[in-house]
Design an enzyme around this catalytic site. Sequence first.
Site, PDB file in Angstrom:
ATOM      1  N   THR A   6      26.845  31.555  21.981  1.00  0.00           N
ATOM      2  CA  THR A   6      26.350  30.517  22.893  1.00  0.00           C
ATOM      3  C   THR A   6      25.551  31.131  24.022  1.00  0.00           C
ATOM      4  OG1 THR A   6      26.962  28.655  24.318  1.00  0.00           O
ATOM      5  CG2 THR A   6      28.508  30.496  24.279  1.00  0.00           C
ATOM      6  N   GLY A  10      29.025  28.236  30.743  1.00  0.00           N
ATOM      7  CA  GLY A  10      30.060  27.241  31.046  1.00  0.00           C
ATOM      8  C   GLY A  10      30.926  26.954  29.832  1.00  0.00           C
ATOM      9  N   GLU A  35      18.319  24.590  16.483  1.00  0.00           N
ATOM     10  CA  GLU A  35      19.092  23.333  16.537  1.00  0.00           C
ATOM     11  C   GLU A  35      18.196  22.233  15.997  1.00  0.00           C
ATOM     12  OE1 GLU A  35      21.389  22.398  20.032  1.00  0.00           O
ATOM     13  OE2 GLU A  35      21.389  24.490  20.639  1.00  0.00           O
ATOM     14  N   ASP A  64      28.316  22.471  19.288  1.00  0.00           N
ATOM     15  CA  ASP A  64      27.256  21.530  19.618  1.00  0.00           C
ATOM     16  C   ASP A  64      27.899  20.293  20.207  1.00  0.00           C
ATOM     17  OD1 ASP A  64      24.389  21.289  19.670  1.00  0.00           O
ATOM     18  OD2 ASP A  64      24.645  19.534  18.399  1.00  0.00           O
ATOM     19  N   SER A  65      27.394  19.871  21.344  1.00  0.00           N
ATOM     20  CA  SER A  65      28.023  18.760  22.053  1.00  0.00           C
ATOM     21  C   SER A  65      26.986  17.726  22.442  1.00  0.00           C
ATOM     22  CB  SER A  65      28.707  19.272  23.326  1.00  0.00           C
ATOM     23  OG  SER A  65      29.692  20.224  22.985  1.00  0.00           O
ATOM     24  N   PHE A 139      28.656  22.204  34.329  1.00  0.00           N
ATOM     25  CA  PHE A 139      27.247  22.308  33.935  1.00  0.00           C
ATOM     26  C   PHE A 139      26.810  20.980  33.324  1.00  0.00           C
ATOM     27  CE2 PHE A 139      29.871  23.383  30.324  1.00  0.00           C
ATOM     28  CZ  PHE A 139      29.231  22.807  29.235  1.00  0.00           C
ATOM     29  N   PHE A 141      25.927  17.506  32.208  1.00  0.00           N
ATOM     30  CA  PHE A 141      26.230  16.165  32.708  1.00  0.00           C
ATOM     31  C   PHE A 141      27.542  16.106  33.496  1.00  0.00           C
ATOM     32  CE2 PHE A 141      23.811  15.549  28.674  1.00  0.00           C
ATOM     33  CZ  PHE A 141      22.716  14.850  29.170  1.00  0.00           C
ATOM     34  N   HIS A 167      36.537  16.935  25.828  1.00  0.00           N
ATOM     35  CA  HIS A 167      36.115  16.945  24.429  1.00  0.00           C
ATOM     36  C   HIS A 167      36.204  18.365  23.846  1.00  0.00           C
ATOM     37  CE1 HIS A 167      33.123  17.470  27.462  1.00  0.00           C
ATOM     38  NE2 HIS A 167      32.263  18.020  26.619  1.00  0.00           N
TER      39      HIS A 167
HETATM   40  P1  IMP Z   1      24.397  21.449  23.572  1.00  0.00           P
HETATM   41  O1  IMP Z   1      25.729  21.418  22.903  1.00  0.00           O
HETATM   42  O2  IMP Z   1      24.211  22.733  24.305  1.00  0.00           O
HETATM   43  O3  IMP Z   1      23.259  21.076  22.658  1.00  0.00           O
HETATM   44  O4  IMP Z   1      24.497  20.350  24.717  1.00  0.00           O
HETATM   45  C1  IMP Z   1      23.685  19.213  24.811  1.00  0.00           C
HETATM   46  C2  IMP Z   1      23.537  18.811  26.264  1.00  0.00           C
HETATM   47  O5  IMP Z   1      24.797  18.329  26.729  1.00  0.00           O
HETATM   48  C3  IMP Z   1      23.135  19.950  27.195  1.00  0.00           C
HETATM   49  O6  IMP Z   1      22.260  19.436  28.168  1.00  0.00           O
HETATM   50  C4  IMP Z   1      24.438  20.383  27.814  1.00  0.00           C
HETATM   51  O7  IMP Z   1      24.264  20.890  29.124  1.00  0.00           O
HETATM   52  C5  IMP Z   1      25.229  19.083  27.831  1.00  0.00           C
HETATM   53  N1  IMP Z   1      26.662  19.334  27.675  1.00  0.00           N
HETATM   54  C6  IMP Z   1      27.305  19.874  26.613  1.00  0.00           C
HETATM   55  N2  IMP Z   1      28.623  19.968  26.850  1.00  0.00           N
HETATM   56  C7  IMP Z   1      28.814  19.494  28.098  1.00  0.00           C
HETATM   57  C8  IMP Z   1      29.960  19.358  28.923  1.00  0.00           C
HETATM   58  O8  IMP Z   1      31.091  19.719  28.577  1.00  0.00           O
HETATM   59  N3  IMP Z   1      29.738  18.828  30.130  1.00  0.00           N
HETATM   60  C9  IMP Z   1      28.513  18.423  30.581  1.00  0.00           C
HETATM   61  N4  IMP Z   1      27.413  18.534  29.863  1.00  0.00           N
HETATM   62  C10 IMP Z   1      27.554  19.074  28.628  1.00  0.00           C
END
Ligand code: IMP
Length: 185
Positions: A6, A10, A35, A64-65, A139, A141, A167
């Site tokens: 990663t 955060g 991605e 991935d979130s 970080f 949101f 989550h």
């Molecule tokens: P990704 O998993 O890095 O693709 O995340 C997608 C978007 O969601 C990015 O802008 C991340 O900063 C945000 N994000 C992912 N996980 C979290 C979290 O736990 N808290 C807040 N924002 C998140």
Amino acid sequence: MIAFVTTNEGKYREVSAILADAGVNIVREDRSYPEIQADRLEKVVRFAATVLDDQIRGDYLIDDSGLFLDAFGGFPGVYSSYVHKRLGNPGLLKLLQDAKTRAATFETVFLLRQGGSHEVFHGECRGTIAAGERGTGGFGFDPIFVPEGAAKTFAEMTVTEKNRVSHRARAVAALLAHLRGPKQP
Ligand code: IMP
């Protein structure tokens, strides 16, 4: 040893805190991977794994979130990263100004490559989008997301507090259950 691949410090902080307490060691591999745009987070990690399988020798984990807003049928969801980059939290708050509901779900999908096979784990957290940004921790949101049953945003919480309900922490719990294997009768 599992490498958590990663670029997001955060995410690493949250995941490594829980795994360290459980006696599972991970190292951070600060590297990005493709991605793809897909309709589900799981497809994103499964595609990324086809690329990382050739690049990384041992066991690895990816995350991935996304943030899924009820008012917009789940948008930004798989597009969360793009939306956060373009609009940021102020832009998202503006979009929600006249929305009927501020309910939202955060989702994490993990993919673990271990011994040549891929396992996927999910975690989610229901909550609402706050009226404005609050807090300086975390970080993405975090300053605008208030998990169900809490008064604070994720950004107003310590890592330990976020890890009680998030989550990502739920996905880590599923991962841990897998690593520990089936319970002995
Ligand atoms: P990704 O998993 O890095 O693709 O995340 C997608 C978007 O969601 C990015 O802008 C991340 O900063 C945000 N994000 C992912 N996980 C979290 C979290 O736990 N808290 C807040 N924002 C998140």
